[in-house]
Design a protein around this motif. Structure first.
Motif, PDB file in Angstrom:
ATOM      1  N   GLY A  27       0.800  -1.222   0.000  1.00 47.36           N
ATOM      2  CA  GLY A  27       0.000   0.000   0.000  1.00 47.36           C
ATOM      3  C   GLY A  27       0.831   1.269   0.000  1.00 47.36           C
ATOM      4  N   SER A  28       2.135   1.152  -0.309  1.00 52.29           N
ATOM      5  CA  SER A  28       3.020   2.304  -0.179  1.00 52.29           C
ATOM      6  C   SER A  28       3.913   2.592  -1.378  1.00 52.29           C
ATOM      7  N   ILE A  29       4.206   1.568  -2.172  1.00 53.03           N
ATOM      8  CA  ILE A  29       5.167   1.749  -3.256  1.00 53.03           C
ATOM      9  C   ILE A  29       4.534   1.304  -4.570  1.00 53.03           C
ATOM     10  N   TYR A  30       4.510   2.211  -5.548  1.00 51.45           N
ATOM     11  CA  TYR A  30       3.986   1.905  -6.871  1.00 51.45           C
ATOM     12  C   TYR A  30       5.146   1.507  -7.775  1.00 51.45           C
ATOM     13  N   LEU A  31       4.982   0.388  -8.476  1.00 54.57           N
ATOM     14  CA  LEU A  31       5.972  -0.047  -9.460  1.00 54.57           C
ATOM     15  C   LEU A  31       5.255  -0.173 -10.798  1.00 54.57           C
ATOM     16  N   GLY A  32       5.796   0.437 -11.827  1.00 52.48           N
ATOM     17  CA  GLY A  32       5.175   0.385 -13.146  1.00 52.48           C
ATOM     18  C   GLY A  32       6.185  -0.005 -14.211  1.00 52.48           C
ATOM     19  N   ASN A  33       5.678  -0.184 -15.422  1.00 52.34           N
ATOM     20  CA  ASN A  33       6.500  -0.534 -16.585  1.00 52.34           C
ATOM     21  C   ASN A  33       7.282  -1.824 -16.415  1.00 52.34           C
ATOM     22  N   ILE A  34       6.675  -2.802 -15.760  1.00 51.65           N
ATOM     23  CA  ILE A  34       7.292  -4.117 -15.614  1.00 51.65           C
ATOM     24  C   ILE A  34       6.918  -4.922 -16.856  1.00 51.65           C
ATOM     25  N   GLY A  35       7.908  -5.291 -17.647  1.00 53.75           N
ATOM     26  CA  GLY A  35       7.653  -6.035 -18.873  1.00 53.75           C
ATOM     27  C   GLY A  35       7.243  -7.466 -18.578  1.00 53.75           C
ATOM     28  N   ILE A  36       6.296  -7.981 -19.362  1.00 50.18           N
ATOM     29  CA  ILE A  36       5.854  -9.376 -19.247  1.00 50.18           C
ATOM     30  C   ILE A  36       6.310 -10.079 -20.518  1.00 50.18           C
ATOM     31  N   ILE A  37       7.194 -11.046 -20.349  1.00 55.61           N
ATOM     32  CA  ILE A  37       7.819 -11.750 -21.469  1.00 55.61           C
ATOM     33  C   ILE A  37       7.406 -13.219 -21.439  1.00 55.61           C
ATOM     34  N   LYS A  38       6.951 -13.737 -22.592  1.00 56.55           N
ATOM     35  CA  LYS A  38       6.596 -15.153 -22.694  1.00 56.55           C
ATOM     36  C   LYS A  38       7.875 -15.979 -22.774  1.00 56.55           C
ATOM     37  N   ARG A  39       7.944 -17.006 -21.933  1.00 58.19           N
ATOM     38  CA  ARG A  39       9.095 -17.913 -21.956  1.00 58.19           C
ATOM     39  C   ARG A  39       8.973 -18.838 -23.163  1.00 58.19           C
ATOM     40  N   LEU A  40      10.096 -19.170 -23.771  1.00 60.09           N
ATOM     41  CA  LEU A  40      10.102 -20.019 -24.962  1.00 60.09           C
ATOM     42  C   LEU A  40       9.769 -21.472 -24.654  1.00 60.09           C
ATOM     43  N   GLU A  41      10.209 -21.960 -23.489  1.00 61.84           N
ATOM     44  CA  GLU A  41      10.105 -23.387 -23.189  1.00 61.84           C
ATOM     45  C   GLU A  41       8.724 -23.854 -22.748  1.00 61.84           C
ATOM     46  N   ASP A  42       7.868 -22.950 -22.284  1.00 62.86           N
ATOM     47  CA  ASP A  42       6.527 -23.353 -21.850  1.00 62.86           C
ATOM     48  C   ASP A  42       5.571 -22.170 -21.954  1.00 62.86           C
ATOM     49  N   ASP A  43       4.411 -22.304 -21.347  1.00 62.28           N
ATOM     50  CA  ASP A  43       3.407 -21.244 -21.429  1.00 62.28           C
ATOM     51  C   ASP A  43       3.456 -20.282 -20.245  1.00 62.28           C
ATOM     52  N   SER A  44       4.599 -20.181 -19.603  1.00 64.65           N
ATOM     53  CA  SER A  44       4.708 -19.273 -18.468  1.00 64.65           C
ATOM     54  C   SER A  44       5.335 -17.949 -18.921  1.00 64.65           C
ATOM     55  N   PHE A  45       5.405 -17.023 -17.994  1.00 62.18           N
ATOM     56  CA  PHE A  45       5.896 -15.686 -18.297  1.00 62.18           C
ATOM     57  C   PHE A  45       6.928 -15.269 -17.260  1.00 62.18           C
ATOM     58  N   ARG A  46       7.854 -14.425 -17.673  1.00 62.61           N
ATOM     59  CA  ARG A  46       8.833 -13.862 -16.752  1.00 62.61           C
ATOM     60  C   ARG A  46       8.697 -12.350 -16.790  1.00 62.61           C
ATOM     61  N   LEU A  47       9.240 -11.699 -15.789  1.00 61.99           N
ATOM     62  CA  LEU A  47       9.135 -10.248 -15.688  1.00 61.99           C
ATOM     63  C   LEU A  47      10.484  -9.600 -15.939  1.00 61.99           C
ATOM     64  N   THR A  48      10.448  -8.431 -16.553  1.00 61.57           N
ATOM     65  CA  THR A  48      11.653  -7.620 -16.703  1.00 61.57           C
ATOM     66  C   THR A  48      11.357  -6.251 -16.095  1.00 61.57           C
ATOM     67  N   TYR A  49      12.344  -5.716 -15.425  1.00 61.81           N
ATOM     68  CA  TYR A  49      12.164  -4.452 -14.723  1.00 61.81           C
ATOM     69  C   TYR A  49      12.825  -3.320 -15.512  1.00 61.81           C
ATOM     70  N   PRO A  50      12.315  -2.100 -15.371  1.00 60.44           N
ATOM     71  CA  PRO A  50      12.784  -0.994 -16.194  1.00 60.44           C
ATOM     72  C   PRO A  50      14.263  -0.665 -15.985  1.00 60.44           C
ATOM     73  N   THR A  51      14.877  -0.274 -17.074  1.00 63.34           N
ATOM     74  CA  THR A  51      16.264   0.203 -17.040  1.00 63.34           C
ATOM     75  C   THR A  51      16.332   1.527 -17.786  1.00 63.34           C
ATOM     76  N   ARG A  52      17.390   2.247 -17.561  1.00 62.20           N
ATOM     77  CA  ARG A  52      17.635   3.494 -18.280  1.00 62.20           C
ATOM     78  C   ARG A  52      19.038   3.429 -18.836  1.00 62.20           C
ATOM     79  N   LYS A  53      19.157   3.770 -20.106  1.00 61.27           N
ATOM     80  CA  LYS A  53      20.464   3.742 -20.747  1.00 61.27           C
ATOM     81  C   LYS A  53      21.057   5.145 -20.730  1.00 61.27           C
ATOM     82  N   VAL A  54      22.284   5.250 -20.240  1.00 63.80           N
ATOM     83  CA  VAL A  54      23.024   6.509 -20.224  1.00 63.80           C
ATOM     84  C   VAL A  54      24.334   6.239 -20.952  1.00 63.80           C
TER      85      VAL A  54
END
Length: 101
Positions: A27-54
Motif C-alpha cells: 500500500g506504499s510503493i507503486y511499481l510500473g512498466n514491468i515487462g511481461i515476457i513469454k518464456r520459450l520453453e513453456d506457457d509461463s511468463f517472466r518479468l523484466t524491470y525498467p532500465t535506463r540507458k546513459v
C-alpha cells in the motif's frame, strides 16, 4: 508482502513481450512498466524491470533484491495475467459468443 492494484496492459506481441504490469507493494510503493515476457520453453511468463540507458551503460531503475521477493511479485502478476487473458479470450468472452441457435 502485500501486492495489490495489479494492472496489466497487453500489447501486440513482439520478441516475446506481451504486455506491461504495474502494482502497489504494501500500500506504499507503486511499481510500473514491468515487462511481461513469454518464456520459450513453456506457457509461463517472466518479468523484466525498467532500465535506463546513459551513454553505453544501462542502469536498473528498480528490481527485487532477492529471489524470494521476485517470485512473490512474479506469482501475483502471473495470476492477474491469467485473469486478463481469460477475459480477453474470444471463445470465453460473452462479447464474442452468440446465443443464436
Amino acid at each position: 508482502m502485500e501486492i495489490s492494484e495489479i494492472s496489466i496492459d497487453l500489447v501486440k506481441p513482439k520478441d516475446g513481450l506481451i504486455g506491461f504490469a504495474s502494482l502497489v507493494i504494501e500500500g506504499s510503493i507503486y511499481l510500473g512498466n514491468i515487462g511481461i515476457i513469454k518464456r520459450l520453453e513453456d506457457d509461463s511468463f517472466r518479468l523484466t524491470y525498467p532500465t535506463r540507458k546513459v551513454g553505453e551503460k544501462s542502469f536498473n531503475i528498480y528490481y527485487p533484491i532477492n529471489q524470494e521477493t521476485g517470485k512473490i511479485i512474479e506469482k501475483a502478476v502471473n495470476k492477474r495475467l491469467k485473469e486478463v487473458l481469460k477475459k480477453n479470450d474470444r471463445h470465453n468472452n460473452p462479447i464474442y459468443t452468440s446465443n443464436k441457435g
